[in-house]
Every structure is written in structure tokens, then in C-alpha cells.
Design an enzyme around this catalytic site. Structure first.
Site, PDB file in Angstrom:
ATOM      1  N   HIS A 193       0.830  -1.205   0.000  1.00 42.10           N
ATOM      2  CA  HIS A 193       0.000   0.000   0.000  1.00 42.10           C
ATOM      3  C   HIS A 193       0.868   1.260   0.000  1.00 42.10           C
ATOM      4  CE1 HIS A 193      -3.696  -2.322   1.754  1.00 42.10           C
ATOM      5  NE2 HIS A 193      -3.461  -2.587   0.481  1.00 42.10           N
ATOM      6  N   ASP A 195      -1.418   0.755  -9.127  1.00 40.75           N
ATOM      7  CA  ASP A 195      -2.671   0.201  -8.604  1.00 40.75           C
ATOM      8  C   ASP A 195      -3.591   1.391  -8.388  1.00 40.75           C
ATOM      9  OD1 ASP A 195      -4.757  -0.931  -7.165  1.00 40.75           O
ATOM     10  OD2 ASP A 195      -3.455  -2.202  -5.952  1.00 40.75           O
ATOM     11  N   HIS A 202     -13.045  -2.674  -1.307  1.00 41.48           N
ATOM     12  CA  HIS A 202     -13.096  -3.990  -0.678  1.00 41.48           C
ATOM     13  C   HIS A 202     -14.543  -4.153  -0.232  1.00 41.48           C
ATOM     14  CE1 HIS A 202      -8.662  -5.027  -0.128  1.00 41.48           C
ATOM     15  NE2 HIS A 202      -8.700  -3.923  -0.849  1.00 41.48           N
ATOM     16  N   TYR A 211       6.545 -10.261  -4.622  1.00 38.41           N
ATOM     17  CA  TYR A 211       7.230  -9.095  -4.071  1.00 38.41           C
ATOM     18  C   TYR A 211       8.549  -9.571  -3.442  1.00 38.41           C
ATOM     19  CZ  TYR A 211       2.302  -7.979  -4.416  1.00 38.41           C
ATOM     20  OH  TYR A 211       1.012  -7.853  -4.878  1.00 38.41           O
ATOM     21  N   ARG A 260       2.551  -7.010  -9.581  1.00 40.02           N
ATOM     22  CA  ARG A 260       1.162  -7.413  -9.341  1.00 40.02           C
ATOM     23  C   ARG A 260       0.363  -7.109 -10.607  1.00 40.02           C
ATOM     24  NH1 ARG A 260       0.458  -5.013  -4.944  1.00 40.02           N
ATOM     25  NH2 ARG A 260      -0.720  -3.129  -5.458  1.00 40.02           N
TER      26      ARG A 260
END
Length: 437
Positions: free
Chosen positions: A241, A258, A359, A387, A411
Site C-alpha cells: 500500500h 494500482d 473492498h 514481491y 502485481r
């Protein structure tokens, strides 16, 4: 493209059909202070918005299907020209009935006076004890008063039940109107990613790419970012994040983006990873191809009737086998997965529900052994990754990671709709094949 009043009414009817002689209460989101007397832009509580479409703070919705006159009641801020001069127009009490279909509406200041009539004959109160501690106490005090008087009255709610159990299963299955909004949110998100990929160059700063992405969101009519945009170059991509977005991108870096657009409260969520100079080195390419293979296998598992965990499990199998092949893990595939020896490289699950919340709400498991079954109308993300942080510490008994692999983070994430026949990748317009990058 907004949801019309008929659908909001249908949603409320579905909830009221579940609660019988109960009363359900939903509280709007509060305003949140940014600094001193300046507030963040208001974002309505998702459950409240799902049932009402009402987009103001300081409001309460009550559903009381057993009441003789009023089944849907709104408590809202009254009109106040002086305050509206500073903070914008309010719908007000009368318009709350006309525009939002309430059987009755009151000023929010009258909640404590008016609310008891809607629970005095109820058998349960449905309410989610959320972040608004003050309103939590208000509901608990009303409930306590009726419990204390129940022995002599013989009526009133004896139970307090979490309202999430009423609303969240409904929110998991998207209507045709919701799918239109999701398609728009994901289309804008895809356009922003494509612009960012062509825009990014060595020597630029991550925040410049972020600005191009978020400029596209607003330019195309979106509300803005669905969540803080992650624009992570080099080893920053190993921070799940990461949001500082202040590093200067170097020749040879991978860039992980992202980012997703919010459109009329519905959200896109896309991740892509690509070389800022247009060329992978062999280690970057090996990891990228592995993650892409895992994602493609996982997406193929998104089918109606399949258990939610199946697409994650297949992604883990592909990733772990690849790490074994690269010499980054050693041992038996099944044992490495069982003992979670892969976790230093892949520490999150492969997806989440998506909708009004990034989410999104909804059950993943009904018990430790039983997973939710995918059904048409579900939307979820599929986002495996690898990662390899510069300071990665392998699991016990695993080999040290050679320096040439360190600092690589990849990702790949798409938004996938479960259909009657299988699935649809809503974000397929963003390339991910190496030849297209």
C-alpha cells in the site's frame, strides 16, 4: 447513469421482506475534518446510499414494515439558507419525501422524539454498531428503555441484530443498473492506466504519473480516485500500500500502478506493472510471466458454482511452482503451500469483492471449512503478485535470495464479473501481455 428511484424502493422492499416485525436503522456517514475547520469531501455510507440514494450527512433512514402508516422514514437536516450559503444546498424535510420516496420525514433534531413509535411494536432492532459511537449510544439507550418497560408493556424489541446480515448479501449481486455503473467505472480506470503507461518515462516522478491518472478520472466524469493511487517504481512496488508516490523513476525500473476510478460511488480497481523504459530485464520478465500465468489460471477458475477460494488456490500453486523453478524456494510443492513458506514473496490473497466499496461487503466463508459459492452478478478482483523486497527474509529453511532478484515487485489485477456462462473481465482493455507492453 444513476440508479433510479424504483430500484432504491425495490432494495428497501427486499430488506423489509427479511425483517418482518423488526425495525431497521441506517445512519449516514459523518463529515470528517481535514484540518482546523476544513472538512474532507463528503462520502456517504455505502449501506445508507444503497437503500436511499440520499447523499447528505446528518441523516437517518428507518425501515419499519410493521408500522401502520410509515414503512420508510427519513430524518434529515432541515433547510437553512444561512448554513446552505456556506456548505451547499440541502434537500430538506419536504423534498426528502417527494424526491426519495419516504412515507414520512422529520428534522434530524427530532430523532429521539419520533423514533420510539417505530420500535414500540417491533420484535428486533436491526442496526450495525459502526464507527459513530455517539449514535451507537443513542440506539442502545432507546433499546434499553424498551427492555426495561417490556415486563409491564409486553411489547418492544428484545433483540438487537446486525443489519449487515440484511443488506450485504443483496449488495453482493449486482443489478443491471449497477453493472452499467461498474462498467463505466472500470472503463475510465482502464483509460487512465493506458494513458499512464504511454506517459511514464525514466526521469519522471511517480507523482507526475499519478497526476495523469487522476486527471483522467475527473476528465471523464468520475468522482476521483476510488482509493489512494499507488504509483510504485523500483523497490517501492514491494510495499503493498505504497502511496507516497514521490520517487524519481530510473531507467530499468518496473512501475507498479494500482489505481481505480470511483464513478457515482461504484469503483474500479486495476493493477498493472511494466518497465518504464519499455524493456524487461530477464529477472523482471521471469517474475512478470509467472505472475501473469498465475492470474490467467486464476481468472479461468472464476465460474458460477465454484467456491470462492478456488481461484486463490490455483494462483498460489502456480506461483509457488515458479518460485521453485527459479530456485527461490526449495522443497515439495504441497508442503511449501501447507507450511506457507511462500509468504515472504506473496503475503496477500488473490482477490476481494468489488462494488460500492473497493473492498466490498459480503461473506467469503460461512464456516472455516465452507467458502462462499460464486454466483452471477458477483464482481471480484483477481490480483496475484510476487514481491521480492531488497531486505527479504526467507522462511525458515529456505535459501537466501540472490541480489539480482531483489527489488522486483509485480502485481497484475483485473476486475471480473461472474456471469451465467462463466465470467467477463471488465478491465480487459488494459494490455498485460509482454508483447503489448
Amino acid at each position: 447513469m444513476s440508479i433510479d428511484a424504483t430500484e432504491y424502493r425495490h432494495r428497501r422492499e427486499q430488506v423489509m421482506g427479511k425483517i418482518g416485525r423488526g425495525t431497521a436503522v441506517f445512519r449516514s456517514a459523518p463529515m470528517v475534518v481535514m484540518h482546523n475547520d476544513v472538512e474532507y469531501p463528503f462520502r456517504q455510507d455505502s449501506d445508507f446510499f444503497y437503500l436511499t440514494g440520499f447523499n447528505e450527512p446528518e441523516a437517518v433512514a428507518v425501515l419499519a414494515p410493521h408500522h401502520e402508516e410509515h414503512r420508510f422514514i427519513l430524518f434529515v437536516q432541515p433547510k437553512d439558507p444561512e448554513k446552505e450559503t456556506w456548505t451547499g444546498y440541502r434537500v430538506g424535510v419536504e423534498q426528502a419525501k417527494e424526491r426519495y420516496g419516504a412515507d414520512e420525514a422529520y428534522p434530524i433534531t427530532e430523532f429521539n422524539e419520533k423514533f420510539p413509535q417505530y420500535i414500540e411494536k417491533a420484535e428486533q432492532i436491526y442496526y450495525h454498531l459502526g464507527r459513530d459511537e455517539g449514535f451507537n449510544q443513542t440506539i442502545l439507550q432507546h433499546w434499553q428503555r424498551f427492555i426495561m418497560t417490556y415486563p409491564r408493556r409486553g411489547t418492544g424489541p428484545l433483540a438487537l441484530v446486525d443489519s449487515n446480515s440484511l443488506v450485504h448479501p443483496l449488495r453482493q449481486v449486482k443489478s443491471a443498473a449497477e453493472l452499467e455503473l461498474m462498467r463505466r467505472a472500470t472503463a475510465i480506470s482502464a483509460e487512465a492506466h493506458n494513458r499512464a503507461r504511454h506517459f511514464a518515462k525514466p526521469g519522471m516522478y511517480e507523482y507526475q504519473v499519478q497526476a495523469e491518472i487522476e486527471h483522467t478520472f475527473r476528465l471523464q466524469g468520475g468522482m476521483g480516485p476510488a482509493y489512494p493511487s499507488i504509483v510504485a517504481s523500483g523497490a517501492n512496488a514491494c510495499i503493498l500500500h505504497y502511496t507516497e508516490n514521490d520517487r524519481q523513476m530510473q531507467d530499468g525500473d518496473l512501475l507498479l500502478i494500482d489505481a481505480g476510478c470511483a464513478f457515482d460511488y461504484y469503483n474500479g480497481d486495476i493493477t498493472r506493472t511494466f518497465p518504464v523504459n519499455g524493456q524487461f530485464n530477464k529477472y523482471q520478465q521471469a517474475i512478470y510471466e509467472l505472475v501473469l500465468a498465475a492470474q490467467m489460471k486464476a481468472i479461468a477458475e472464476v465460474q458460477p458454482g465454484k467456491a470462492y477460494n478456488e481461484f486463490h488456490d490455483i494462483a498460489v500453486c502456480v506461483l509457488v511452482q515458479g518460485l521453485i523453478d527459479f530456485g527461490l524456494l526449495q522443497g515439495d510443492l504441497e508442503e511449501l503451500i501447507k507450511e506457507e513458506k511462500y509468504k515472504p514473496f506473496y503475503m496477500h490473497r488473490t482477490g476481494h469483492w468489488l462494488g460500492l466499496d473497493v473492498h466490498d461487503v459480503g461473506m467469503y466463508q460461512s464456516s472455516p471449512e465452507e467458502w462462499q459459492v460464486l454466483q452471477p452478478g458477483n464482481i471480484l478482483t483477481v490480483e496475484p503478485g510476487i514481491y521480492i523486497a531488497p531486505d527479504i527474509k526467507p522462511a525458515e529453511g529456505q535459501p537466501e535470495v540472490p541480489p539480482e532478484w531483489r527489488g522486483i515487485g509485480v502485481r497484475i489485477e483485473d476486475d471480473v464479473l461472474v456471469t451465467e456462462q462463466g465470467h467477463e473481465v471488465l478491465t480487459a482493455d488494459v494490455p498485460k501481455a509482454i508483447a503489448d507492453l
